[in-house]
Design a protein around this motif. Structure first.
Motif, PDB file in Angstrom:
ATOM      1  N   LYS A 123      38.293 -17.130  53.039  1.00 46.52           N
ATOM      2  CA  LYS A 123      38.161 -16.160  54.130  1.00 46.52           C
ATOM      3  C   LYS A 123      37.643 -14.842  53.571  1.00 46.52           C
ATOM      4  N   TRP A 124      36.967 -14.121  54.430  1.00 44.64           N
ATOM      5  CA  TRP A 124      36.401 -12.841  54.035  1.00 44.64           C
ATOM      6  C   TRP A 124      36.843 -11.769  55.015  1.00 44.64           C
ATOM      7  N   ALA A 125      36.739 -10.513  54.580  1.00 47.23           N
ATOM      8  CA  ALA A 125      37.117  -9.412  55.467  1.00 47.23           C
ATOM      9  C   ALA A 125      36.077  -8.314  55.364  1.00 47.23           C
ATOM     10  N   VAL A 126      35.671  -7.790  56.495  1.00 44.78           N
ATOM     11  CA  VAL A 126      34.777  -6.643  56.567  1.00 44.78           C
ATOM     12  C   VAL A 126      35.571  -5.483  57.137  1.00 44.78           C
ATOM     13  N   SER A 127      35.559  -4.363  56.410  1.00 45.38           N
ATOM     14  CA  SER A 127      36.212  -3.156  56.895  1.00 45.38           C
ATOM     15  C   SER A 127      35.155  -2.307  57.563  1.00 45.38           C
ATOM     16  N   MET A 128      35.295  -2.092  58.876  1.00 42.84           N
ATOM     17  CA  MET A 128      34.237  -1.432  59.641  1.00 42.84           C
ATOM     18  C   MET A 128      34.686  -0.039  60.040  1.00 42.84           C
ATOM     19  N   GLY A 129      33.927   0.966  59.611  1.00 44.25           N
ATOM     20  CA  GLY A 129      34.191   2.327  60.052  1.00 44.25           C
ATOM     21  C   GLY A 129      35.092   3.104  59.112  1.00 44.25           C
ATOM     22  N   SER A 130      35.062   4.414  59.280  1.00 42.92           N
ATOM     23  CA  SER A 130      35.826   5.302  58.400  1.00 42.92           C
ATOM     24  C   SER A 130      37.317   5.031  58.451  1.00 42.92           C
ATOM     25  N   CYS A 131      37.833   4.762  59.640  1.00 43.52           N
ATOM     26  CA  CYS A 131      39.278   4.594  59.777  1.00 43.52           C
ATOM     27  C   CYS A 131      39.760   3.396  58.973  1.00 43.52           C
ATOM     28  N   ALA A 132      39.031   2.283  59.089  1.00 47.29           N
ATOM     29  CA  ALA A 132      39.466   1.102  58.351  1.00 47.29           C
ATOM     30  C   ALA A 132      39.192   1.268  56.864  1.00 47.29           C
ATOM     31  N   PRO A 189      42.666  -7.898  51.179  1.00 50.36           N
ATOM     32  CA  PRO A 189      41.490  -7.670  50.331  1.00 50.36           C
ATOM     33  C   PRO A 189      40.221  -7.597  51.183  1.00 50.36           C
ATOM     34  N   VAL A 190      39.374  -6.618  50.858  1.00 51.72           N
ATOM     35  CA  VAL A 190      38.176  -6.353  51.660  1.00 51.72           C
ATOM     36  C   VAL A 190      36.942  -6.678  50.841  1.00 51.72           C
ATOM     37  N   ASP A 191      35.919  -7.300  51.453  1.00 53.60           N
ATOM     38  CA  ASP A 191      34.689  -7.651  50.744  1.00 53.60           C
ATOM     39  C   ASP A 191      33.552  -6.683  51.011  1.00 53.60           C
ATOM     40  N   VAL A 192      33.422  -6.209  52.238  1.00 54.29           N
ATOM     41  CA  VAL A 192      32.325  -5.295  52.552  1.00 54.29           C
ATOM     42  C   VAL A 192      32.902  -4.109  53.318  1.00 54.29           C
ATOM     43  N   TYR A 193      32.541  -2.900  52.855  1.00 56.63           N
ATOM     44  CA  TYR A 193      32.899  -1.689  53.587  1.00 56.63           C
ATOM     45  C   TYR A 193      31.672  -1.211  54.342  1.00 56.63           C
ATOM     46  N   ASN A 238      23.847  -4.783  58.873  1.00 56.16           N
ATOM     47  CA  ASN A 238      23.586  -4.663  57.441  1.00 56.16           C
ATOM     48  C   ASN A 238      24.791  -5.123  56.640  1.00 56.16           C
ATOM     49  N   GLY A 239      25.988  -4.730  57.101  1.00 54.32           N
ATOM     50  CA  GLY A 239      27.203  -5.172  56.426  1.00 54.32           C
ATOM     51  C   GLY A 239      27.357  -6.680  56.461  1.00 54.32           C
ATOM     52  N   LEU A 240      27.008  -7.285  57.582  1.00 54.56           N
ATOM     53  CA  LEU A 240      27.135  -8.740  57.689  1.00 54.56           C
ATOM     54  C   LEU A 240      26.130  -9.444  56.779  1.00 54.56           C
ATOM     55  N   LEU A 241      24.925  -8.837  56.635  1.00 54.99           N
ATOM     56  CA  LEU A 241      23.951  -9.428  55.715  1.00 54.99           C
ATOM     57  C   LEU A 241      24.442  -9.317  54.273  1.00 54.99           C
ATOM     58  N   LEU A 242      25.054  -8.165  53.948  1.00 50.80           N
ATOM     59  CA  LEU A 242      25.670  -8.009  52.618  1.00 50.80           C
ATOM     60  C   LEU A 242      26.741  -9.068  52.399  1.00 50.80           C
ATOM     61  N   LEU A 243      27.509  -9.329  53.448  1.00 52.68           N
ATOM     62  CA  LEU A 243      28.563 -10.339  53.347  1.00 52.68           C
ATOM     63  C   LEU A 243      27.960 -11.714  53.097  1.00 52.68           C
ATOM     64  N   GLN A 244      26.837 -12.024  53.756  1.00 53.18           N
ATOM     65  CA  GLN A 244      26.179 -13.314  53.517  1.00 53.18           C
ATOM     66  C   GLN A 244      25.762 -13.434  52.055  1.00 53.18           C
ATOM     67  N   GLY A 301      31.211 -19.207  41.902  1.00 54.76           N
ATOM     68  CA  GLY A 301      32.649 -19.443  41.954  1.00 54.76           C
ATOM     69  C   GLY A 301      33.469 -18.193  41.740  1.00 54.76           C
ATOM     70  N   GLN A 302      32.824 -17.034  41.698  1.00 57.64           N
ATOM     71  CA  GLN A 302      33.528 -15.771  41.521  1.00 57.64           C
ATOM     72  C   GLN A 302      33.307 -14.917  42.759  1.00 57.64           C
ATOM     73  N   ARG A 303      34.359 -14.263  43.164  1.00 53.77           N
ATOM     74  CA  ARG A 303      34.216 -13.342  44.289  1.00 53.77           C
ATOM     75  C   ARG A 303      33.506 -12.081  43.795  1.00 53.77           C
ATOM     76  N   ALA A 304      32.441 -11.699  44.498  1.00 51.41           N
ATOM     77  CA  ALA A 304      31.714 -10.508  44.092  1.00 51.41           C
ATOM     78  C   ALA A 304      32.547  -9.268  44.394  1.00 51.41           C
ATOM     79  N   ALA A 305      32.285  -8.200  43.622  1.00 53.69           N
ATOM     80  CA  ALA A 305      32.997  -6.952  43.860  1.00 53.69           C
ATOM     81  C   ALA A 305      32.547  -6.385  45.207  1.00 53.69           C
ATOM     82  N   PRO A 306      33.456  -5.748  45.941  1.00 51.85           N
ATOM     83  CA  PRO A 306      33.024  -5.148  47.213  1.00 51.85           C
ATOM     84  C   PRO A 306      32.032  -4.028  46.983  1.00 51.85           C
ATOM     85  N   ASN A 307      31.230  -3.744  48.008  1.00 48.82           N
ATOM     86  CA  ASN A 307      30.242  -2.668  47.839  1.00 48.82           C
ATOM     87  C   ASN A 307      30.942  -1.315  47.804  1.00 48.82           C
ATOM     88  N   GLU A 308      30.174  -0.301  47.457  1.00 44.66           N
ATOM     89  CA  GLU A 308      30.760   1.020  47.247  1.00 44.66           C
ATOM     90  C   GLU A 308      31.328   1.556  48.548  1.00 44.66           C
TER      91      GLU A 308
END
Lengths: 150, 212
Positions: free
Chosen positions: B139-148, B169-173, B186-192, B202-209
């Motif tokens: 499973k993956w998680a996208v944190s959307m917006g400043s609040c999240a 754990p969050v994958d894309v901010y 754009n975030g969803l494309l990064l997630l792809q 086989g390794q989870r990539a580091a989340p973006n900045e």
């Protein structure tokens, strides 16, 4: 009923109340007259619409409970206040007079810790049941730890 | 209780137990005893791979499967605040994430992505954690917006979790307040890309900045 008539009838009935004329008409009463004043405002002044109830934290001077009731027919708005005194958190409940005060007083208890006597169901309404403290008090630090999320 | 300075000192996030993708991958690769069919299938693919020129078939098949996996991400609808409006706009016809194979699904048990769109309050955080736990691995998680991302404008409030990465754990901010649908796309494309990276390595990539 105009503002002047309302102010004079309040001064006649409640001698210890301090009245500031203006819009809305502001009346401060001691806590022991709080409910009888609300009864008077509802029945004699016709303020049957309970607008809101909240509190103000004046730090060392203690808490002040504020409520606004309106007479919608005569366009009269009445802001009623009571000073609870330093370190005091008990106040008579307005629920026997205005049933709409129920959730307002629960919220006031939640945020300021004002304990309303004779309230039928005084428990937290917005924050979780496990919350410690009352966050709108001036003495509540915003970074108070709340494990495990903060 | 003393009155403190208005800017709170926010402690570092505390990680608690969660199942990593790599654990899931190890579980997937371990076969039960006496599983004849999958062993035969593995022998067959190994045979094709070792056959002269046969690697073309297997690598192309891998590429195809990777493409298929990353093109069928189903997000669970988890709208919390005003970001949810932008998320709905992204799901709707104008921006149309369905062309990326994403179907907003109202059940966590059929989803593999959670878009946390909005302010996470301390009262909501246990529910968020539970919904995340109900999603099947991987499973993956996208944190959307400043609040999240960090608490945003409510960071100094008494009731807000200062970043959803303290809960799951969050994958894309995705930065923004709120992020427009283009930003979320754009975030969803990064997630792809991250999903493809995970399938390759086989390794989870580091989340973006993280930008607040």
């Amino acid at each position: 009923m105009t503002h002047e008539q309302a102010a004079s009838s309040i001064a006649e009935r409640f001698s210890s109340a301090s009245i500031e004329t203006g819009t809305p008409l502001t009346v401060s009463v001691p806590p022991d007259q709080w409910r009888s004043f609300a009864q008077f405002a509802k029945e004699s002044l016709g303020c049957r619409f309970f607008n809101f109830l909240s509190a103000v934290d004046w730090k060392e001077a203690g808490l002040e409970v504020v409520a606004v009731v309106d007479n919608l027919d005569d366009n009269l708005s009445l802001r009623m206040k009571t000073r609870l005194g330093s370190g005091e958190a008990r106040c008579p409940s307005l629920v026997p007079v205005f049933r709409g005060a129920n959730w307002m007083e629960r919220e006031c208890y939640d945020m300021f810790g004002v304990v309303f006597d004779d309230h039928p169901d005084l428990r937290r309404i917005l924050l979780g049941d496990d919350w410690q403290g009352h966050p709108l008090l001036k003495s509540y630090a915003v970074d108070t730890p709340h494990p495990p999320y903060r | 209780m003393a009155i403190k300075s208005p800017v709170p000192e926010v402690p570092a996030p505390v990680w608690r137990s969660f199942k990593d993708l790599q654990e899931f991958e190890a579980l997937r690769q371990r076969r039960p005893e006496g599983d004849k069919h999958s062993a035969a299938f593995e022998a067959l693919t190994e045979g094709i791979h070792q056959f002269p020129g046969g690697f073309v078939v297997t690598t192309l098949a891998d590429t195809f499967f990777n493409w298929a996996r990353k093109s069928s991400v189903w997000p669970v609808t988890f709208g919390l605040a005003c970001c949810a409006i932008e998320m709905m706009a992204t799901f709707a016809s104008r921006f149309d994430v369905e062309r990326l194979g994403m179907v907003p699904w109202a059940s966590p048990r059929h989803s593999d992505l959670m878009i946390v769109s909005g302010t996470v309050t301390i009262k909501m955080a246990p529910m968020l954690e539970r919904i995340y736990a109900q999603m099947p691995d991987p499973k993956w998680a996208v944190s959307m917006g400043s609040c999240a991302n960090s608490g945003g404008p409510f960071r100094h409030g008494y009731h807000v979790v200062k970043g959803v990465d303290r809960v799951i754990p969050v994958d894309v901010y995705v930065p923004g307040c709120p992020p427009p649908p283009e930003s979320l796309l754009n975030g969803l494309l990064l997630l792809q890309e991250q999903i493809a990276h995970f399938r390759r390595t086989g390794q989870r990539a580091a989340p973006n900045e993280k930008l607040d």
